[in-house]
Design an enzyme around this catalytic site. Structure first.
Site, PDB file in Angstrom:
ATOM      1  N   LYS A  58      44.515 -67.321 -23.176  1.00  0.00           N
ATOM      2  CA  LYS A  58      45.259 -67.829 -21.911  1.00  0.00           C
ATOM      3  C   LYS A  58      45.768 -66.576 -20.951  1.00  0.00           C
ATOM      4  O   LYS A  58      45.585 -66.798 -19.719  1.00  0.00           O
ATOM      5  CB  LYS A  58      46.209 -68.793 -22.403  1.00  0.00           C
ATOM      6  N   GLU A  59      46.206 -65.739 -21.420  1.00  0.00           N
ATOM      7  CA  GLU A  59      46.913 -64.720 -20.787  1.00  0.00           C
ATOM      8  C   GLU A  59      46.150 -63.716 -19.952  1.00  0.00           C
ATOM      9  O   GLU A  59      46.149 -63.684 -18.927  1.00  0.00           O
ATOM     10  CB  GLU A  59      47.781 -64.000 -21.487  1.00  0.00           C
TER      11      GLU A  59
END
Length: 214
Positions: A58-59
């Site tokens: 996600k990051e």
């Protein structure tokens, strides 16, 4: 007889290509890059490895040199001030947030620290990882029983928590429940991996557009 055999071979090849395509698509969508580092710190800090993979995906999408508009750095997108505080707790004198080992070590320690702080509540822990403990304290009055993602007042954090939890579920299903073997993507091949990922993403959009026109 020969024609029937030829047709059977073509069908087998077609099925094999489909299976291979699905296998590649799964690994492209949910990669397990830096698995040796992730496993090392998952064991050291007693944290589910899939949480680490889900946050990285996600990051940064596994870009080790990723830098956000706010200044977060590396695979797990850690702010320099936060990294300095955590590094002091780890007695880590020299570190580089663009180094996968350093970044995953600090990020894994941080999410485990949050999970401990919030008594194992992963929703609150992820919200705090994204927005900070101070903001979470202002948003959530009943920390002990909080389970309602929709009540998170900031859309960015709400979406972040949903996305990481979705990743977490998929990583568990793919690699733990169904035991699909991951592709071992080396650090030097990450850029090629992302080019391939972008190609498949673009191809999917084109196929969808053509389908809608039919």
């Amino acid at each position: 007889m020969f024609k029937g055999t030829k047709k059977l071979i073509k069908m087998i090849l077609f099925i094999a290509i489909i299976i291979l395509g699905i296998y590649l698509a799964i690994n492209i969508k949910y990669p397990k890059t830096y698995s040796d580092i992730v496993l090392k710190y998952a064991q050291e800090y007693n944290i589910d490895k899939n949480i680490i993979y889900s946050i990285i995906d996600k990051e940064s999408k596994f870009h080790k040199a990723a830098v956000s508009d706010k200044g977060a750095i590396g695979l797990m997108q850690i702010m320099p001030d936060t990294a300095e505080e955590l590094a002091n707790e780890l007695d880590l004198l020299n570190y580089d947030l663009t180094n996968p080992d350093d970044n995953i070590r600090i990020g894994s320690y941080y999410i485990k620290k949050l999970i401990n702080k919030y008594d194992g509540n992963l929703i609150i822990s992820l919200a705090a990882y994204n927005a900070g403990m101070g903001n979470v304290a202002n948003w959530i009055t009943d920390l002990e029983n909080f389970e309602d993602i929709e009540s998170i007042p900031v859309n960015e954090t709400k979406a972040y928590v949903k996305d990481v939890l979705k990743n977490y579920k998929m990583y568990h299903l793919i690699y733990d429940k169904y035991r699909i073997p991951p592709i071992d993507i080396k650090d030097e091949h990450i850029d090629l991996f992302h080019v391939t990922k972008d190609f498949f993403k673009g191809l999917r959009k084109k196929v969808k557009t053509l389908y809608e026109k039919i």
